[in-house]
Write an enzyme that holds these catalytic residues in place. Sequence first.
Site, PDB file in Angstrom:
ATOM      1  N   ARG A 140       0.846  -1.211   0.000  1.00  0.00           N
ATOM      2  CA  ARG A 140       0.000   0.000   0.000  1.00  0.00           C
ATOM      3  C   ARG A 140       0.867   1.241   0.000  1.00  0.00           C
ATOM      4  O   ARG A 140       0.534   2.237  -0.630  1.00  0.00           O
ATOM      5  CB  ARG A 140      -0.948  -0.017   1.196  1.00  0.00           C
ATOM      6  CG  ARG A 140      -2.301  -0.691   0.941  1.00  0.00           C
ATOM      7  CD  ARG A 140      -2.188  -2.128   0.418  1.00  0.00           C
ATOM      8  NE  ARG A 140      -3.463  -2.791   0.236  1.00  0.00           N
ATOM      9  CZ  ARG A 140      -4.033  -3.578   1.140  1.00  0.00           C
ATOM     10  NH1 ARG A 140      -3.422  -3.850   2.279  1.00  0.00           N
ATOM     11  NH2 ARG A 140      -5.219  -4.126   0.892  1.00  0.00           N
ATOM     12  N   GLU A 304     -10.105 -12.341   0.374  1.00  0.00           N
ATOM     13  CA  GLU A 304     -10.964 -11.308  -0.213  1.00  0.00           C
ATOM     14  C   GLU A 304     -10.987 -11.364  -1.741  1.00  0.00           C
ATOM     15  O   GLU A 304     -10.525 -10.445  -2.410  1.00  0.00           O
ATOM     16  CB  GLU A 304     -10.497  -9.918   0.257  1.00  0.00           C
ATOM     17  CG  GLU A 304     -10.527  -9.761   1.759  1.00  0.00           C
ATOM     18  CD  GLU A 304      -9.990  -8.426   2.265  1.00  0.00           C
ATOM     19  OE1 GLU A 304     -10.530  -7.930   3.277  1.00  0.00           O
ATOM     20  OE2 GLU A 304      -9.032  -7.886   1.670  1.00  0.00           O
ATOM     21  N   LEU A 396      -2.567  -4.466  14.335  1.00  0.00           N
ATOM     22  CA  LEU A 396      -1.927  -3.307  14.951  1.00  0.00           C
ATOM     23  C   LEU A 396      -2.097  -2.054  14.094  1.00  0.00           C
ATOM     24  O   LEU A 396      -1.688  -0.964  14.499  1.00  0.00           O
ATOM     25  CB  LEU A 396      -0.447  -3.594  15.211  1.00  0.00           C
ATOM     26  CG  LEU A 396      -0.164  -4.902  15.974  1.00  0.00           C
ATOM     27  CD1 LEU A 396       1.326  -5.057  16.242  1.00  0.00           C
ATOM     28  CD2 LEU A 396      -0.945  -4.989  17.280  1.00  0.00           C
ATOM     29  N   TRP A 435      -1.046  -3.631   8.402  1.00  0.00           N
ATOM     30  CA  TRP A 435      -1.477  -3.220   7.067  1.00  0.00           C
ATOM     31  C   TRP A 435      -1.246  -1.723   6.980  1.00  0.00           C
ATOM     32  O   TRP A 435      -1.418  -1.014   7.979  1.00  0.00           O
ATOM     33  CB  TRP A 435      -2.948  -3.583   6.863  1.00  0.00           C
ATOM     34  CG  TRP A 435      -3.158  -5.054   6.990  1.00  0.00           C
ATOM     35  CD1 TRP A 435      -3.658  -5.721   8.064  1.00  0.00           C
ATOM     36  CD2 TRP A 435      -2.817  -6.046   6.019  1.00  0.00           C
ATOM     37  NE1 TRP A 435      -3.654  -7.077   7.824  1.00  0.00           N
ATOM     38  CE2 TRP A 435      -3.141  -7.303   6.575  1.00  0.00           C
ATOM     39  CE3 TRP A 435      -2.253  -6.012   4.733  1.00  0.00           C
ATOM     40  CZ2 TRP A 435      -2.937  -8.507   5.890  1.00  0.00           C
ATOM     41  CZ3 TRP A 435      -2.055  -7.203   4.057  1.00  0.00           C
ATOM     42  CH2 TRP A 435      -2.396  -8.426   4.632  1.00  0.00           C
TER      43      TRP A 435
HETATM   44  C1  TNX Z   1      -8.018  -7.110   5.335  1.00  0.00           C
HETATM   45  S1  TNX Z   1      -6.232  -9.300   6.420  1.00  0.00           S
HETATM   46  C2  TNX Z   1      -7.034  -7.479   4.434  1.00  0.00           C
HETATM   47  C3  TNX Z   1      -6.035  -6.479   3.998  1.00  0.00           C
HETATM   48  C4  TNX Z   1      -6.329  -5.117   4.563  1.00  0.00           C
HETATM   49  C5  TNX Z   1      -6.729  -5.253   6.016  1.00  0.00           C
HETATM   50  C6  TNX Z   1      -6.932  -3.923   6.695  1.00  0.00           C
HETATM   51  C7  TNX Z   1      -6.329  -9.665   4.959  1.00  0.00           C
HETATM   52  C8  TNX Z   1      -5.910 -10.986   4.643  1.00  0.00           C
HETATM   53  N1  TNX Z   1      -6.808  -8.771   4.055  1.00  0.00           N
HETATM   54  O1  TNX Z   1      -5.992  -6.448   2.590  1.00  0.00           O
HETATM   55  O2  TNX Z   1      -5.171  -4.337   4.434  1.00  0.00           O
HETATM   56  O3  TNX Z   1      -7.922  -6.000   6.103  1.00  0.00           O
HETATM   57  O4  TNX Z   1      -7.063  -4.061   8.107  1.00  0.00           O
END
Ligand code: TNX
Length: 494
Positions: A140, A304, A396, A435
């Site tokens: 990011r 996702e 975090l 993240w």
């Molecule tokens: C979910 S945790 C995501 C990330 C995002 C995060 C933000 C995960 C496997 N996927 O792509 O950055 O939430 O908290």
Amino acid sequence: MYARPIVPKPISLSARDGAFTLTENTPLHAPEALADLVRELLGPATGFRFAPGSGGIELDVIDDSTLGAEGYRLVVTPDGVRAAGTEAGLRWAVQTLRQLLPAEIFAGAAVPDANWEIPCVEIVDVPRYEWRGGLLDVARWCHPIEFVYKYVDLLALHKLNRLHLHLTDDQGWRFEVKRHPKLTEVGAWRTESNAGHAREGRFDATPHGGWYTQQELRDLVGYAARRGVSVMPEIDVPGHMQAAIAAYPWLGNNPDRQLGVRTSWGISQHILNVDDATVDFVSEVLDEVVDVFPFEYVHLGGDEVPPDEWLASEAARRRAEQAGLSRVDGLVGWWAGRLAAHLAKRGRHIGVWDELLDRNPPAGSLVFAWQDSSRVAAAQEAGFRVVAVPQEYAYLDWAESDSPSEPLAIRGTLPLSTAYGYQPGDVYGVQGQLWSEYLPTPDLVEYRAFPRLAAFAEIGWSAPEPRDLAEFTGRLSGHLRRLDALNVRYRPLD
Ligand code: TNX
């Protein structure tokens, strides 16, 4: 009573009378790699050479099954310091020794007139979990490589032994791929970003980009290994791939459409297609990944993945049918299976996010359970090794309090007390997750990481009971002096 606060807390520590004081004549006896580490960690602040010789600091490699792979014993008497363990264990002993010194030992340059006194003590220490990690999202925001080094130092200071490097996402591709150069030429750059103004829903017109060369990452991996930290790369497929599809539109489900690298957060609808050529392409990427990262695990993501493009694709429906899948979203597991087979030929295992649990993950996958604690249990019941990263405890990047003065965060609130209260149970490991959607600068990463990562390190290393928040925060306030000396912009305690 601790002579000095040790974080994470050792399994057993007995304070003794007296002290040993380092001087410019203190000799060092240790295998070469460990001697180098001692000089690197204790040299700058003291200005001492630690010439070879016995009777000062002595580190002995021994084979003692009660210490396991990473445990150590450390005894300080008025005559000197003796530590014993495996080479890996002794690296952690050196980190403990550093914490037994005054906080000025963490300064980057010589501290004149300091008293390098080490209180006498006997420590026997063994980590609770084998996997003690920190995820850093450099996709990011492409954090400077120098910061990634600093992050490795901070992991090692807390006896965390894994760096999970999230190298690719919709908003940026950070890994140099020699065979497919547009991944960085195109995929590493975006025209705008919304980190500064997300609350107002406005975009920041500043372009952002950057990537790491393979040589930079190889050097990082070597540096981390010398400190006991293994680096696991993540190439997140088949979702979170918009940057790659922007670089090579034929990887996507609408090859005639030229997408840009995504400029906002959230989940992109644009995912990889299911052609053999696309699987080959990602396999070629992974060949270069394993060439740079020797660690046994490569994380392949799998989180996702919105199925909309596959639902609209004749090729995807056919592929699902051939693979005997009742729904196209099972193709996430099909992707993981194809790539896991490819990596198995190169001796590697895969990591996956817990969404894969419902999509037939390849046997032997290491499951990172993030959605919530019930997914930790589900992954265990399904017989997988689990790294527990449930967001309510391990994210975090969430704000530490509800106060409007907290820097912008993605969602949720995770106080230090909650992180410290986590009881992961009988899992393979734990990991703190950073993240970086709302962490565009190293200062902000540090603000979110600390002190909660120190709490997480303790969950990963120390005995579960008794865990006393007041006792921990007491030790933490001393520990924060070390982070001051290291110029870490942590969040002050409330
Ligand atoms: C979910 S945790 C995501 C990330 C995002 C995060 C933000 C995960 C496997 N996927 O792509 O950055 O939430 O908290």
